[in-house]
Design a protein around this motif. Structure first.
Motif, mmCIF file in Angstrom:
data_model
loop_
_atom_site.group_PDB
_atom_site.id
_atom_site.type_symbol
_atom_site.label_atom_id
_atom_site.label_comp_id
_atom_site.label_asym_id
_atom_site.label_seq_id
_atom_site.Cartn_x
_atom_site.Cartn_y
_atom_site.Cartn_z
ATOM 1 N N HIS A 167 -18.741 -2.318 11.923
ATOM 2 C CA HIS A 167 -17.754 -3.396 11.866
ATOM 3 C C HIS A 167 -17.133 -3.456 10.460
ATOM 4 O O HIS A 167 -15.914 -3.573 10.304
ATOM 5 N N LEU A 168 -18.025 -3.339 9.444
ATOM 6 C CA LEU A 168 -17.524 -3.388 8.061
ATOM 7 C C LEU A 168 -16.584 -2.224 7.783
ATOM 8 O O LEU A 168 -15.532 -2.392 7.166
ATOM 9 N N GLU A 169 -16.992 -1.040 8.268
ATOM 10 C CA GLU A 169 -16.140 0.139 8.050
ATOM 11 C C GLU A 169 -14.763 -0.072 8.668
ATOM 12 O O GLU A 169 -13.742 0.269 8.083
ATOM 13 N N MET A 170 -14.769 -0.679 9.881
ATOM 14 C CA MET A 170 -13.498 -0.917 10.559
ATOM 15 C C MET A 170 -12.640 -1.895 9.747
ATOM 16 O O MET A 170 -11.450 -1.682 9.549
ATOM 17 N N LEU A 171 -13.330 -2.962 9.241
ATOM 18 C CA LEU A 171 -12.595 -3.951 8.444
ATOM 19 C C LEU A 171 -11.996 -3.308 7.194
ATOM 20 O O LEU A 171 -10.827 -3.528 6.865
ATOM 21 N N VAL A 172 -12.844 -2.466 6.521
ATOM 22 C CA VAL A 172 -12.366 -1.808 5.298
ATOM 23 C C VAL A 172 -11.158 -0.931 5.629
ATOM 24 O O VAL A 172 -10.150 -0.951 4.920
ATOM 25 N N ALA A 173 -11.262 -0.177 6.751
ATOM 26 C CA ALA A 173 -10.154 0.718 7.126
ATOM 27 C C ALA A 173 -8.888 -0.090 7.393
ATOM 28 O O ALA A 173 -7.794 0.275 6.937
ATOM 29 N N GLU A 174 -9.047 -1.227 8.111
ATOM 30 C CA GLU A 174 -7.875 -2.065 8.431
ATOM 31 C C GLU A 174 -7.239 -2.600 7.158
ATOM 32 O O GLU A 174 -6.026 -2.542 6.963
ATOM 33 N N ARG A 175 -8.122 -3.118 6.268
ATOM 34 C CA ARG A 175 -7.572 -3.712 5.039
ATOM 35 C C ARG A 175 -6.974 -2.659 4.126
ATOM 36 O O ARG A 175 -5.971 -2.891 3.469
ATOM 37 N N THR A 176 -7.593 -1.471 4.104
ATOM 38 C CA THR A 176 -7.027 -0.404 3.264
ATOM 39 C C THR A 176 -5.634 -0.044 3.778
ATOM 40 O O THR A 176 -4.704 0.127 2.989
ATOM 41 N N ALA A 177 -5.506 0.033 5.104
ATOM 42 C CA ALA A 177 -4.202 0.379 5.682
ATOM 43 C C ALA A 177 -3.178 -0.697 5.323
ATOM 44 O O ALA A 177 -2.045 -0.391 4.926
ATOM 45 N N ALA A 178 -3.603 -1.988 5.407
ATOM 46 C CA ALA A 178 -2.679 -3.079 5.092
ATOM 47 C C ALA A 178 -2.289 -3.023 3.611
ATOM 48 O O ALA A 178 -1.116 -3.202 3.254
ATOM 49 N N LEU A 179 -3.287 -2.734 2.755
ATOM 50 C CA LEU A 179 -2.995 -2.658 1.321
ATOM 51 C C LEU A 179 -2.040 -1.511 1.008
ATOM 52 O O LEU A 179 -1.102 -1.667 0.223
ATOM 53 N N LYS A 180 -2.308 -0.363 1.659
ATOM 54 C CA LYS A 180 -1.440 0.802 1.425
ATOM 55 C C LYS A 180 -0.010 0.467 1.808
ATOM 56 O O LYS A 180 0.940 0.846 1.133
ATOM 57 N N ASP A 181 0.101 -0.276 2.921
ATOM 58 C CA ASP A 181 1.403 -0.663 3.410
ATOM 59 C C ASP A 181 2.108 -1.561 2.384
ATOM 60 O O ASP A 181 3.282 -1.354 2.049
ATOM 61 N N THR A 182 1.345 -2.545 1.865
ATOM 62 C CA THR A 182 1.919 -3.457 0.873
ATOM 63 C C THR A 182 2.331 -2.689 -0.378
ATOM 64 O O THR A 182 3.417 -2.902 -0.928
ATOM 65 N N ILE A 183 1.446 -1.774 -0.818
ATOM 66 C CA ILE A 183 1.761 -0.997 -2.032
ATOM 67 C C ILE A 183 3.034 -0.187 -1.806
ATOM 68 O O ILE A 183 3.918 -0.137 -2.654
ATOM 69 N N ALA A 184 3.122 0.434 -0.603
ATOM 70 C CA ALA A 184 4.316 1.249 -0.309
ATOM 71 C C ALA A 184 5.572 0.378 -0.351
ATOM 72 O O ALA A 184 6.604 0.776 -0.918
ATOM 73 N N GLN A 185 5.458 -0.854 0.210
ATOM 74 C CA GLN A 185 6.629 -1.756 0.194
ATOM 75 C C GLN A 185 6.994 -2.137 -1.240
ATOM 76 O O GLN A 185 8.163 -2.123 -1.620
ATOM 77 N N LEU A 186 5.950 -2.471 -2.029
ATOM 78 C CA LEU A 186 6.203 -2.853 -3.425
ATOM 79 C C LEU A 186 6.818 -1.707 -4.206
ATOM 80 O O LEU A 186 7.754 -1.893 -4.992
ATOM 81 N N GLU A 187 6.266 -0.491 -3.959
ATOM 82 C CA GLU A 187 6.804 0.672 -4.674
ATOM 83 C C GLU A 187 8.260 0.902 -4.297
ATOM 84 O O GLU A 187 9.093 1.182 -5.151
ATOM 85 N N GLY A 188 8.541 0.761 -2.995
ATOM 86 C CA GLY A 188 9.916 0.939 -2.532
ATOM 87 C C GLY A 188 10.839 -0.079 -3.191
ATOM 88 O O GLY A 188 11.936 0.246 -3.651
#
Ligand code: ADP
Length: 405
Positions: A167-188
């Motif tokens: 469950h934790l691994e899934m949460l980490v994966a979800e949050r990492t994906a969300a963070l990557k998305d935010t970083i990509a938006q900020l970088e853009g």
């Protein structure tokens, strides 16, 4: 027949409801009636059991789960006992199935020890000697079940822990994906802002140039000096923006690699780049440098940054000399740019590869502090490494290591 349609002599009465199938006792005795008597004893004590036909049947039932195994010693003649040992060895690590072994009476200790040794790897064995009182059997079985219950508790904890970890691994994966998305938006976002800043900046520089050229006569000397400074600052800011854009592009763009001739690229750079061609006689390039796998634009940027730095960071009055050599390992080629410049104190060796990290004021050595950060990011994206060697004086040795082509 019992109410479940099972034939007496093969299968004992249902497992007692409070014990559950996992805590059922598996009985193996070569004579059916023995097994049946034992099952009756157990049933009277509220303990559920199943009678097994033979060792193969016992092994099959063990795989499904059991509380303990009740074995009459006559039932475990070699080689069938190895089938049982093999079955125990396949049990999960938390499992240590208790075995209650009913032995014939009147044996000496040596014979008992031998019997125990057969179960050496299986381990959890209790001996009951014939003739025994039903109470003795019941209490031995209860001890066995108590230990088995603990094992199942450990199993449940392990299952729980695995579920929590998943469950934790899934949460980490979800949050990492969300963070990557935010970083990509900020970088853009920051990329487009930075990009759009260049337009007004160029307008400031151009109008200031026009002022200086067209209206210079009526302007006092001091005002002309201010205009010159505006143009210088706008030009510097524009260079800074270009470097920042370049740096962020290196993080965003795809970077396909291909086989590249480093030596050829170096010679082209030295012949064509304005900052380098004036020093063409000061730059020595070893030959032949093995081919590497790299991205053409990124490698061009890396090498021109390293060469420009090697020529730039030289004490006043010293003629720069630069030597490009290489070293090879099994899978990589290390391109080394050695200069005779001011050197770098080892305590700054990591810092200088960070963005905006400069060790000197811009009046002494001009620059934006992004050149080496670009080199590091580009080389790492090409699956390589960068580094520097210098004692702090007597020049520096910058290197980039890339996969062989
Ligand atoms: P810039 O050259 O624009 O200042 P860089 O990121 O290329 O930025 O370099 C960062 C700092 O590392 C430089 O400001 C300088 O202090 C130091 N440096 C880089 N290359 C050399 C070199 N060849 N010799 C001495 N110092 C260097």
């Amino acid at each position: 027949m019992t109410k479940d349609g099972q034939r007496h002599g093969e299968v004992a009465p249902d497992l007692a409801p409070h014990s559950g199938p996992e805590l059922g006792i598996l009985i193996l005795a070569p004579t059916g009636s023995d097994a049946h008597h034992t099952a009756e004893f157990l049933k009277r004590a509220g303990l559920g059991s199943l009678i097994c036909r033979d060792i193969a049947d016992l092994c099959q039932k063990i795989e499904l789960g059991c509380g303990a195994v009740l074995l009459a010693e006559e039932a475990i003649a070699t080689p069938s006992v190895f089938m049982l040992l093999d079955c125990f060895s396949r049990q999960p690590s938390w499992s240590d199935i208790p075995i209650v072994l009913i032995t014939s009476g009147g044996e000496n200790n040596q014979a008992r020890l031998r019997r125990l040794k057969v179960f050496g790897p299986a381990g959890n064995v209790m001996l009951i000697e014939r003739p025994f009182r039903p109470d003795t059997l019941i209490s031995a079985v209860e001890v066995a079940l108590r230990s088995r219950r603990r094992q199942y508790e450990v199993r449940d904890l392990l299952v729980e822990r695995t579920k929590t970890a998943q469950h934790l691994e899934m949460l980490v994966a979800e949050r990492t994906a969300a963070l990557k998305d935010t970083i990509a938006q900020l970088e853009g976002f920051s990329y487009s802002i930075t990009h759009d800043m260049r337009g007004p900046l160029r307008a400031i520089a151009s109008y200031t140039q026009v002022l200086r050229k067209e209206f210079s006569t009526p302007l006092p000397e001091e005002a002309q000096e201010y205009l010159r400074r505006i143009v210088d600052s706008a030009t510097r800011l524009d260079r800074l923006i270009q470097d920042v854009l370049q740096y962020s592009r290196l993080g965003r763009d795809e970077m396909p690699t291909e086989s590249m001739d480093v030596e050829k690229l170096l010679r082209t750079l030295v012949a064509e780049y304005p900052a380098l061609c004036d020093h063409r006689q000061d730059i020595r390039i070893d030959s032949p440098i093995p081919l590497v796998r790299a991205n053409p634009a990124a490698l061009t940027q890396c090498l021109s940054n390293l060469l420009s730095n090697a020529l730039k960071f030289v004490p006043a009055g010293r003629e720069p000399t630069v030597h490009v050599s290489y070293e090879t390992t099994e899978h990589h080629v290390r391109v080394v740019v050695q200069d005779n410049g001011i050197g770098i104190d080892p305590k700054y060796h990591e810092q200088i590869f960070g963005v905006f990290q400069r060790l000197h004021h811009v009046d002494k050595y001009e620059g934006t502090g992004i050149g080496l950060a670009i080199v590091k990011r580009a080389v790492e994206r090409m699956h390589g490494k960068v580094g520097v060697e210098s004692t702090g004086h007597g020049g520096s040795r910058f290197w980039i290591e890339l996969p062989k082509a």
